[in-house]
Design a protein around this motif. Structure first.
Motif, PDB file in Angstrom:
ATOM      1  N   LEU A   1       0.762  -1.252   0.150  1.00 53.25           N
ATOM      2  CA  LEU A   1       0.172  -0.131   0.052  1.00 53.25           C
ATOM      3  C   LEU A   1       0.838   1.064   0.119  1.00 53.25           C
ATOM      4  N   LEU A   2       1.883   0.961   0.716  1.00 51.76           N
ATOM      5  CA  LEU A   2       2.846   2.493   0.846  1.00 51.76           C
ATOM      6  C   LEU A   2       3.454   2.857  -0.496  1.00 51.76           C
ATOM      7  N   LEU A   3       4.011   1.692  -1.028  1.00 48.62           N
ATOM      8  CA  LEU A   3       4.803   1.917  -2.239  1.00 48.62           C
ATOM      9  C   LEU A   3       3.604   2.554  -3.422  1.00 48.62           C
ATOM     10  N   LYS A   4       2.488   1.769  -3.239  1.00 51.15           N
ATOM     11  CA  LYS A   4       1.588   2.539  -4.506  1.00 51.15           C
ATOM     12  C   LYS A   4       1.261   3.942  -3.979  1.00 51.15           C
ATOM     13  N   ALA A   5       1.017   4.378  -2.960  1.00 48.26           N
ATOM     14  CA  ALA A   5       0.784   5.817  -2.325  1.00 48.26           C
ATOM     15  C   ALA A   5       2.063   6.721  -2.661  1.00 48.26           C
ATOM     16  N   ALA A   6       3.199   6.071  -2.435  1.00 48.83           N
ATOM     17  CA  ALA A   6       4.401   6.829  -2.899  1.00 48.83           C
ATOM     18  C   ALA A   6       4.573   6.834  -4.338  1.00 48.83           C
ATOM     19  N   GLY A   7       3.909   6.268  -5.041  1.00 46.91           N
ATOM     20  CA  GLY A   7       4.173   6.022  -6.662  1.00 46.91           C
ATOM     21  C   GLY A   7       5.452   5.956  -7.072  1.00 46.91           C
ATOM     22  N   THR A   8       6.029   4.871  -6.304  1.00 47.87           N
ATOM     23  CA  THR A   8       7.551   4.581  -6.611  1.00 47.87           C
ATOM     24  C   THR A   8       7.572   3.940  -8.200  1.00 47.87           C
ATOM     25  N   HIS A   9       8.293   4.557  -8.857  1.00 46.12           N
ATOM     26  CA  HIS A   9       8.615   4.075 -10.149  1.00 46.12           C
ATOM     27  C   HIS A   9       9.036   2.687 -10.352  1.00 46.12           C
ATOM     28  N   ASP A  10       8.425   2.284 -11.417  1.00 41.03           N
ATOM     29  CA  ASP A  10       8.997   0.578 -11.557  1.00 41.03           C
ATOM     30  C   ASP A  10      10.365   0.555 -11.799  1.00 41.03           C
ATOM     31  N   SER A  11      10.909   1.496 -12.435  1.00 39.33           N
ATOM     32  CA  SER A  11      12.502   1.240 -12.775  1.00 39.33           C
ATOM     33  C   SER A  11      13.236   1.045 -11.602  1.00 39.33           C
ATOM     34  N   ARG A  12      12.843   1.997 -10.330  1.00 40.07           N
ATOM     35  CA  ARG A  12      13.484   1.811  -9.092  1.00 40.07           C
ATOM     36  C   ARG A  12      13.128   0.876  -8.358  1.00 40.07           C
ATOM     37  N   LEU A  13      11.945   0.292  -8.333  1.00 41.21           N
ATOM     38  CA  LEU A  13      11.702  -0.876  -7.760  1.00 41.21           C
ATOM     39  C   LEU A  13      12.274  -2.226  -8.200  1.00 41.21           C
ATOM     40  N   ARG A  14      12.910  -2.111  -9.276  1.00 39.07           N
ATOM     41  CA  ARG A  14      13.406  -3.169  -9.740  1.00 39.07           C
ATOM     42  C   ARG A  14      14.976  -3.202  -9.506  1.00 39.07           C
ATOM     43  N   ARG A  15      15.585  -1.828  -9.037  1.00 38.70           N
ATOM     44  CA  ARG A  15      17.044  -1.679  -8.592  1.00 38.70           C
ATOM     45  C   ARG A  15      17.432  -1.241  -7.426  1.00 38.70           C
ATOM     46  N   TYR A  16      16.954   0.047  -7.167  1.00 38.60           N
ATOM     47  CA  TYR A  16      17.381   0.909  -6.150  1.00 38.60           C
ATOM     48  C   TYR A  16      16.363   0.836  -5.031  1.00 38.60           C
ATOM     49  N   THR A  17      15.232   0.306  -5.208  1.00 40.54           N
ATOM     50  CA  THR A  17      14.159   0.339  -4.197  1.00 40.54           C
ATOM     51  C   THR A  17      13.366  -0.841  -4.182  1.00 40.54           C
ATOM     52  N   LYS A  18      14.009  -2.119  -3.935  1.00 38.84           N
ATOM     53  CA  LYS A  18      13.533  -3.234  -4.076  1.00 38.84           C
ATOM     54  C   LYS A  18      12.390  -3.438  -2.760  1.00 38.84           C
ATOM     55  N   PRO A  19      11.433  -4.316  -2.864  1.00 36.91           N
ATOM     56  CA  PRO A  19      10.670  -4.503  -1.730  1.00 36.91           C
ATOM     57  C   PRO A  19      11.405  -5.274  -0.876  1.00 36.91           C
ATOM     58  N   THR A  20      10.711  -5.451   0.256  1.00 35.10           N
ATOM     59  CA  THR A  20      11.491  -5.927   1.493  1.00 35.10           C
ATOM     60  C   THR A  20      11.671  -7.309   0.942  1.00 35.10           C
ATOM     61  N   ASP A  21      13.080  -8.005   1.447  1.00 33.09           N
ATOM     62  CA  ASP A  21      13.263  -9.320   1.130  1.00 33.09           C
ATOM     63  C   ASP A  21      12.664 -10.255   2.045  1.00 33.09           C
ATOM     64  N   ARG A  22      11.697 -11.245   1.387  1.00 33.62           N
ATOM     65  CA  ARG A  22      11.100 -12.155   2.300  1.00 33.62           C
ATOM     66  C   ARG A  22      11.708 -13.113   3.228  1.00 33.62           C
ATOM     67  N   GLU A  23      13.133 -13.198   2.622  1.00 33.84           N
ATOM     68  CA  GLU A  23      13.943 -13.988   3.356  1.00 33.84           C
ATOM     69  C   GLU A  23      14.385 -13.475   4.756  1.00 33.84           C
ATOM     70  N   PHE A  24      14.518 -12.007   4.650  1.00 35.67           N
ATOM     71  CA  PHE A  24      14.873 -11.384   5.722  1.00 35.67           C
ATOM     72  C   PHE A  24      13.608 -11.406   6.923  1.00 35.67           C
ATOM     73  N   ILE A  25      12.464 -11.458   6.287  1.00 36.79           N
ATOM     74  CA  ILE A  25      11.173 -11.443   7.290  1.00 36.79           C
ATOM     75  C   ILE A  25      11.173 -13.137   7.964  1.00 36.79           C
ATOM     76  N   ALA A  26      11.511 -13.926   7.105  1.00 40.20           N
ATOM     77  CA  ALA A  26      11.576 -15.324   7.641  1.00 40.20           C
ATOM     78  C   ALA A  26      12.598 -15.325   8.754  1.00 40.20           C
ATOM     79  N   ARG A  27      13.785 -14.843   8.540  1.00 35.08           N
ATOM     80  CA  ARG A  27      14.847 -14.731   9.397  1.00 35.08           C
ATOM     81  C   ARG A  27      14.566 -14.195  10.928  1.00 35.08           C
ATOM     82  N   LEU A  28      13.850 -12.897  10.439  1.00 29.04           N
ATOM     83  CA  LEU A  28      13.590 -12.235  11.643  1.00 29.04           C
ATOM     84  C   LEU A  28      12.518 -12.888  12.701  1.00 29.04           C
ATOM     85  N   GLU A  29      11.538 -13.647  12.036  1.00 30.96           N
ATOM     86  CA  GLU A  29      10.579 -13.945  12.791  1.00 30.96           C
ATOM     87  C   GLU A  29      11.185 -15.346  13.511  1.00 30.96           C
TER      88      GLU A  29
END
Length: 299
Positions: A137-165
């Motif tokens: 929801l926050l990424l859509k609200a920010a309008g984060t550009h697709d090109s940045r989502l692929r390189r400089y602003t990737k969504p949270t790593d799910r493996e990190f979340i698994a390790r965190l939990e």
């Protein structure tokens, strides 16, 4: 809610604002027109111009390879700021725009650092969980550009979340292993783990978390709304007894605007003080702010 707002206004932050169509010298002079003090060329690997304001704080206009043409681009780096400095920052954004600075959503970005030296590992983990749960929801609200989502602003790593939990870290050393996947107490500045929409690398470098989801801004009100959101998320992590990553929110075209409005209210961004903040953060989303499933017929 009052406790969260009180914490929010005590937090320290800094921001990096990227621009095209302006030289670093011209950007520095625009900053100087607002904060006074001295302006000088300091050079170095970032070809920096530095403004030392009347209170001795340094504001910089530096080069950034991701912006392309070195002669007509600038990244403005603020000193450590407090809540009362937001109006000054807004005046600087206005001065930069007047000087010709442009924010291209595909090329430029705004990064916001929130000071977390006083946070426990559990509180930083709370922030990661709260953010992850609302990330789509926050990424859509920010309008984060697709090109940045692929390189400089990737969504949270799910493996990190698994390790965190799995780890449920009580110490920053345990949190470090969860974030990197191995012990990395002294991460390099350009360690690739940094290229996430919420970046924890700097927890161990300079005591901050970095929000990287925002496109570049040349509108003072939008810059302010981004800072309010990040401060509120961090303050919520401080005051929350716990947070969960179960059932992350899925983005809904029908209810997006309503969902974000409810989140902003839960974060404490209510009342006239945050009216413009809510307006800027909601404006990119579809749906109705008042009706979860759209305005009923006849209403």
């Amino acid at each position: 809610m009052n406790e969260t707002m009180e914490k929010m206004k005590q937090l320290k932050f800094g921001t990096e604002l990227e621009y095209t169509n302006i030289s670093r010298e011209k950007a520095a002079k625009a900053i100087h027109s607002v904060v006074g003090g001295t302006v000088r060329y300091t050079g170095g690997s970032y070809d920096s111009w530095t403004v030392t304001d009347v209170s001795g704080r340094e504001w910089k206009a530096v080069s950034d390879a991701s912006l392309g043409c070195r002669a007509t681009t600038a990244e403005v780096v603020t000193p450590i700021l407090g809540y009362d400095d937001i109006e000054t920052l807004q005046e600087i954004v206005r001065a930069l725009r007047k000087a010709g600075a442009k924010a291209d959503s595909e090329v430029t970005s705004q990064h916001i650092h929130i000071g977390v030296e006083g946070f426990t590992a559990r509180q930083i983990a709370n922030l990661a969980r709260i953010y992850y749960k609302q990330e789509a929801l926050l990424l859509k609200a920010a309008g984060t550009h697709d090109s940045r989502l692929r390189r400089y602003t990737k969504p949270t790593d799910r493996e990190f979340i698994a390790r965190l939990e799995a780890a449920k870290p009580d110490t920053k050393e345990e949190l470090n292993k969860a974030w990197f996947g191995y012990a990395n107490p002294n991460p390099e500045h350009y360690d690739s783990a940094r290229y996430r929409s919420l970046n924890l690398n700097n927890v161990w470098r300079m005591g901050t978390v970095e929000f990287r989801l925002f496109n570049g801004v040349d509108h003072a009100g939008v810059a302010k709304s981004h800072i309010h959101l990040c401060l509120a998320l961090a303050a919520k992590a401080l005051t929350a007894k716990c947070a969960s990553t179960k059932c992350p929110r899925e983005f809904s075209e029908t209810s997006a605007k309503y969902d974000l409005r409810v989140l902003l209210l839960r974060l404490g961004l209510i009342g006239n003080e945050f009216k413009n903040t809510r307006m800027h953060l909601l404006k990119n989303l579809p749906g109705s702010a008042a009706w979860k499933n759209g305005r009923p017929e006849g209403r």
